[in-house]
Design an enzyme around this catalytic site. Structure first.
Site, PDB file in Angstrom:
ATOM      1  N   SER A 132      -9.881  -3.162   8.096  1.00  0.00           N
ATOM      2  CA  SER A 132      -9.754  -4.542   7.607  1.00  0.00           C
ATOM      3  C   SER A 132     -10.909  -5.364   8.150  1.00  0.00           C
ATOM      4  O   SER A 132     -11.402  -5.103   9.259  1.00  0.00           O
ATOM      5  CB  SER A 132      -8.442  -5.146   8.110  1.00  0.00           C
ATOM      6  OG  SER A 132      -8.417  -6.531   7.855  1.00  0.00           O
ATOM      7  N   TYR A 145      -2.655  -6.368  15.103  1.00  0.00           N
ATOM      8  CA  TYR A 145      -3.140  -5.637  13.915  1.00  0.00           C
ATOM      9  C   TYR A 145      -4.649  -5.448  14.003  1.00  0.00           C
ATOM     10  O   TYR A 145      -5.172  -4.350  13.796  1.00  0.00           O
ATOM     11  CB  TYR A 145      -2.736  -6.450  12.684  1.00  0.00           C
ATOM     12  CG  TYR A 145      -3.317  -6.052  11.349  1.00  0.00           C
ATOM     13  CD1 TYR A 145      -2.689  -5.102  10.540  1.00  0.00           C
ATOM     14  CD2 TYR A 145      -4.467  -6.678  10.847  1.00  0.00           C
ATOM     15  CE1 TYR A 145      -3.206  -4.779   9.292  1.00  0.00           C
ATOM     16  CE2 TYR A 145      -4.981  -6.364   9.605  1.00  0.00           C
ATOM     17  CZ  TYR A 145      -4.345  -5.409   8.823  1.00  0.00           C
ATOM     18  OH  TYR A 145      -4.855  -5.104   7.588  1.00  0.00           O
TER      19      TYR A 145
HETATM   20  N1  LIG Z   1      -4.146  -6.843   1.285  1.00  0.00           N
HETATM   21  C1  LIG Z   1      -5.115  -7.271   2.081  1.00  0.00           C
HETATM   22  O1  LIG Z   1      -5.544  -8.433   2.045  1.00  0.00           O
HETATM   23  C2  LIG Z   1      -5.750  -6.320   3.062  1.00  0.00           C
HETATM   24  C3  LIG Z   1      -6.871  -6.750   3.768  1.00  0.00           C
HETATM   25  C4  LIG Z   1      -7.461  -5.894   4.672  1.00  0.00           C
HETATM   26  C5  LIG Z   1      -6.937  -4.623   4.868  1.00  0.00           C
HETATM   27  N2  LIG Z   1      -5.839  -4.227   4.178  1.00  0.00           N
HETATM   28  C6  LIG Z   1      -5.340  -2.877   4.441  1.00  0.00           C
HETATM   29  O2  LIG Z   1      -5.252  -2.154   3.223  1.00  0.00           O
HETATM   30  C7  LIG Z   1      -4.220  -1.156   3.325  1.00  0.00           C
HETATM   31  C8  LIG Z   1      -3.295  -1.253   2.143  1.00  0.00           C
HETATM   32  O3  LIG Z   1      -2.675  -2.533   2.176  1.00  0.00           O
HETATM   33  P1  LIG Z   1      -1.918  -3.178   0.934  1.00  0.00           P
HETATM   34  O4  LIG Z   1      -2.298  -4.607   0.897  1.00  0.00           O
HETATM   35  O5  LIG Z   1      -2.068  -2.327  -0.279  1.00  0.00           O
HETATM   36  O6  LIG Z   1      -0.413  -3.121   1.493  1.00  0.00           O
HETATM   37  P2  LIG Z   1       0.968  -2.646   0.815  1.00  0.00           P
HETATM   38  O7  LIG Z   1       2.044  -3.186   1.688  1.00  0.00           O
HETATM   39  O8  LIG Z   1       0.982  -2.958  -0.641  1.00  0.00           O
HETATM   40  O9  LIG Z   1       0.891  -1.068   0.988  1.00  0.00           O
HETATM   41  C9  LIG Z   1       1.043  -0.430   2.213  1.00  0.00           C
HETATM   42  C10 LIG Z   1       1.811   0.852   1.979  1.00  0.00           C
HETATM   43  O10 LIG Z   1       1.877   1.581   3.215  1.00  0.00           O
HETATM   44  C11 LIG Z   1       3.174   2.110   3.337  1.00  0.00           C
HETATM   45  N3  LIG Z   1       3.460   2.312   4.756  1.00  0.00           N
HETATM   46  C12 LIG Z   1       3.545   1.357   5.719  1.00  0.00           C
HETATM   47  N4  LIG Z   1       3.859   1.919   6.882  1.00  0.00           N
HETATM   48  C13 LIG Z   1       3.973   3.257   6.679  1.00  0.00           C
HETATM   49  C14 LIG Z   1       4.289   4.359   7.507  1.00  0.00           C
HETATM   50  N5  LIG Z   1       4.571   4.198   8.805  1.00  0.00           N
HETATM   51  N6  LIG Z   1       4.309   5.601   6.961  1.00  0.00           N
HETATM   52  C15 LIG Z   1       4.042   5.777   5.641  1.00  0.00           C
HETATM   53  N7  LIG Z   1       3.754   4.760   4.804  1.00  0.00           N
HETATM   54  C16 LIG Z   1       3.729   3.518   5.312  1.00  0.00           C
HETATM   55  C17 LIG Z   1       4.096   1.051   2.718  1.00  0.00           C
HETATM   56  O11 LIG Z   1       5.362   1.594   2.349  1.00  0.00           O
HETATM   57  C18 LIG Z   1       3.262   0.593   1.529  1.00  0.00           C
HETATM   58  O12 LIG Z   1       3.548   1.352   0.359  1.00  0.00           O
HETATM   59  C19 LIG Z   1      -3.550  -1.392   4.682  1.00  0.00           C
HETATM   60  O13 LIG Z   1      -4.062  -0.512   5.649  1.00  0.00           O
HETATM   61  C20 LIG Z   1      -3.934  -2.819   5.011  1.00  0.00           C
HETATM   62  O14 LIG Z   1      -3.915  -3.048   6.401  1.00  0.00           O
HETATM   63  C21 LIG Z   1      -5.228  -5.034   3.274  1.00  0.00           C
END
Ligand SMILES: NC(=O)c1ccc[n+]([C@@H]2O[C@H](COP(=O)([O-])OP(=O)(O)OC[C@H]3O[C@@H](n4cnc5c(N)ncnc54)[C@H](O)[C@@H]3O)[C@@H](O)[C@H]2O)c1
Length: 245
Positions: A132, A145
């Site tokens: 991130s 985080y």
């Molecule tokens: N959305 C944003 O603005 C953003 C910004 C920077 C980084 N990210 C990163 O991108 C990635 C995806 O995020 P997103 O926004 O699609 O989130 P999201 O919540 O839509 O998806 C995350 C998925 O991970 C799964 N998950 C969580 N913990 C788990 C575990 N212990 N075991 C197995 N599965 C698990 C959840 O069930 C979910 O389906 C993450 O690593 C997040 O930190 C997101």
């Protein structure tokens, strides 16, 4: 993209917003998808859509992950699962850190530890870690985080050096604010949330918030043969909000 056809690609958090977009992109490239998520229904839905297989387990549980992966040879590992709870650090309680550390740091370590022996034996592998921009430039309310995501950057660079001679690359993609449920919970609801969203749009040079589909192109590239000489790198996908050197 060269070298993805027929490869087995495991995407953790594959049932989520960015994860499912990544799965769809690899499916378009002719890869065989393993959609890993602790949310069974989401994993199964995306696996069906991508004609892949759902693996339902918690990445933080080493034993469960080991059993789930036992029957699979993995060519490409995408560590995408993540989770956050938004709070200023002084307001957090030590026992609340555990879940954040488990999902955002221990889980990816487990996955690397389980998949790398196969890659080392084959003399080939591709790993892409979704961190991130909070790790690169900080983000209020995301201290623990950010610590985990920053840990992933450092871990990636060290691991990339350790496995480079075995033709295994390890790189990091850092999404900036991307319109998914995680971002919406960060912004808050209603008018106040919309105000923060609008301020974010104004701050982003490309004048829009990222969408899940902005991420998979770079991930697929880093997993392809075209990126065979790129390792230990960190790249942001943020519409120019962050321009880290
Ligand atoms: N959305 C944003 O603005 C953003 C910004 C920077 C980084 N990210 C990163 O991108 C990635 C995806 O995020 P997103 O926004 O699609 O989130 P999201 O919540 O839509 O998806 C995350 C998925 O991970 C799964 N998950 C969580 N913990 C788990 C575990 N212990 N075991 C197995 N599965 C698990 C959840 O069930 C979910 O389906 C993450 O690593 C997040 O930190 C997101």
């Amino acid at each position: 993209m060269k070298g993805l056809q027929g490869k087995t690609v495991l995407v953790t958090g594959g049932g989520g917003a960015i994860g499912s977009a990544i799965c769809r992109r690899f499916a378009e490239e002719g890869a065989r998808l393993l959609v890993a998520d602790r949310a069974a229904e989401a994993a199964q839905r995306v696996a069906k859509e991508c004609k892949g297989e759902a693996l339902v387990f918690d990445i933080a549980n080493y034993g469960a992950a080991k059993s789930a992966l036992a029957a699979h040879q993995i060519d490409v590992l995408i560590n995408n699962a993540g989770w956050d709870r938004f709070q200023n650090f002084v307001d957090t309680k030590p026992d609340e850190w555990e879940q954040l550390i488990d999902i955002n740091l221990r889980g990816p370590l487990n996955m690397h530890h389980l998949v790398l022996p196969q890659m080392l034996a084959k003399g080939r592998g591709r790993i892409v870690n979704i961190s991130s921009d909070a790790a690169r430039v900080g983000s209020s309310g995301e201290s623990v985080y950010s610590a985990c995501k920053g840990g992933i950057l450092s871990f990636t660079k060290t691991l990339a050096r350790e496995v480079a001679r075995k033709n295994i690359t390890v790189n990091v993609v850092c999404p900036g604010p991307t319109d998914t449920p995680i971002l919406r919970s960060f912004l808050g609801e209603g008018e106040a949330g919309q105000k923060v969203y609008d301020a974010l749009v104004r701050a982003i040079p490309m004048k829009r918030v990222g969408q899940p589909d902005d991420i998979p192109g770079l991930v697929a590239f880093l997993a392809s043969d075209e990126a065979g000489f790129i390792t230990g790198q960190v790249i942001s996908v943020s519409g120019g909000l962050t321009m880290a050197g």
